[in-house]
Design a protein around this motif. Structure first.
Motif, mmCIF file in Angstrom:
data_model
loop_
_atom_site.group_PDB
_atom_site.id
_atom_site.type_symbol
_atom_site.label_atom_id
_atom_site.label_comp_id
_atom_site.label_asym_id
_atom_site.label_seq_id
_atom_site.Cartn_x
_atom_site.Cartn_y
_atom_site.Cartn_z
ATOM 1 N N ILE A 60 0.833 -1.210 0.000
ATOM 2 C CA ILE A 60 0.000 0.000 0.000
ATOM 3 C C ILE A 60 0.864 1.254 0.000
ATOM 4 O O ILE A 60 0.651 2.178 -0.791
ATOM 5 N N ARG A 64 1.072 4.297 -2.739
ATOM 6 C CA ARG A 64 0.615 5.636 -2.334
ATOM 7 C C ARG A 64 1.730 6.678 -2.301
ATOM 8 O O ARG A 64 1.496 7.835 -2.640
ATOM 9 N N THR A 67 2.327 7.406 -6.152
ATOM 10 C CA THR A 67 1.242 7.770 -7.073
ATOM 11 C C THR A 67 0.122 8.578 -6.436
ATOM 12 O O THR A 67 -0.681 9.170 -7.145
ATOM 13 N N LYS A 68 0.041 8.595 -5.127
ATOM 14 C CA LYS A 68 -1.096 9.239 -4.467
ATOM 15 C C LYS A 68 -0.711 10.384 -3.543
ATOM 16 O O LYS A 68 -1.549 10.899 -2.807
ATOM 17 N N MET A 70 1.197 10.371 -0.861
ATOM 18 C CA MET A 70 1.366 10.054 0.559
ATOM 19 C C MET A 70 2.693 10.615 1.042
ATOM 20 O O MET A 70 3.704 10.552 0.334
ATOM 21 N N GLN A 74 2.812 10.028 6.845
ATOM 22 C CA GLN A 74 1.585 9.242 6.674
ATOM 23 C C GLN A 74 1.914 7.759 6.488
ATOM 24 O O GLN A 74 1.208 6.887 6.998
ATOM 25 N N ALA A 75 2.993 7.501 5.774
ATOM 26 C CA ALA A 75 3.423 6.111 5.588
ATOM 27 C C ALA A 75 3.795 5.490 6.937
ATOM 28 O O ALA A 75 3.403 4.356 7.235
#
Length: 160
Positions: A60, A64, A67-68, A70, A74-75
């Protein structure tokens, strides 16, 4: 790998895919527990699940982060809250994810192998055995899983 040495050619080894080899390892960790290895001791299942959670979080986070949008913070939080990893592991894994977006390929490989196994089981019907699935899979060598799927099922296309 010891067992598989007799099967794939050097050419297949060159074109091997980590989703196959790493996915196979991750698949086997769960499969042996599912098949009853140390079934009388729940610590083995818990250890398998803990390792799987770490790899799932990597999968995940890798997507993220790259590409998103993150953030590393947050990771880290995802590793702690969803992956149940201690903060030092979360910090290390999050940093690793910034430079290696594919460090979750074991999970994708494992999921693809489980799906392939179910499709193979449906195709083989009463002829199915887990041993036969494993032998047939390994005999194809470390090729990308869509190619193994085509070889084993005669189908191309996506596994997901």
């Amino acid at each position: 790998f010891r067992y598989a040495k007799q099967f794939p050619s050097d050419i297949r080894k060159v074109f091997g895919a980590p989703t196959n080899s790493e996915g196979w390892a991750h698949y086997c960790e769960q499969m042996v527990i599912d098949e009853g290895f140390h079934a009388d001791d729940p610590r083995y299942r818990l250890a398998q699940i803990q390792d799987a959670l770490l790899r799932n979080a990597r999968f995940i986070v890798g997507i993220r982060l790259h590409t998103k949008g993150m953030t590393v913070a947050q990771a880290e939080d995802l590793f702690v809250t969803e992956g149940y990893q201690p903060r030092p592991v979360a910090v290390s894994e999050s940093k690793r994810g910034t430079s290696d977006p594919t460090y979750g390929y074991y999970t994708m490989g494992k999921l693809m192998i489980f799906k392939l196994r179910e499709e193979y089981k449906a195709k083989m019907g009463a002829q199915y055995s887990l041993q036969k699935f494993h032998d047939t899979f390994i005999a194809r060598g470390p090729l990308p899983l869509p190619l193994i799927r085509k070889a084993m099922l005669g189908k191309s296309g996506r596994l997901f």
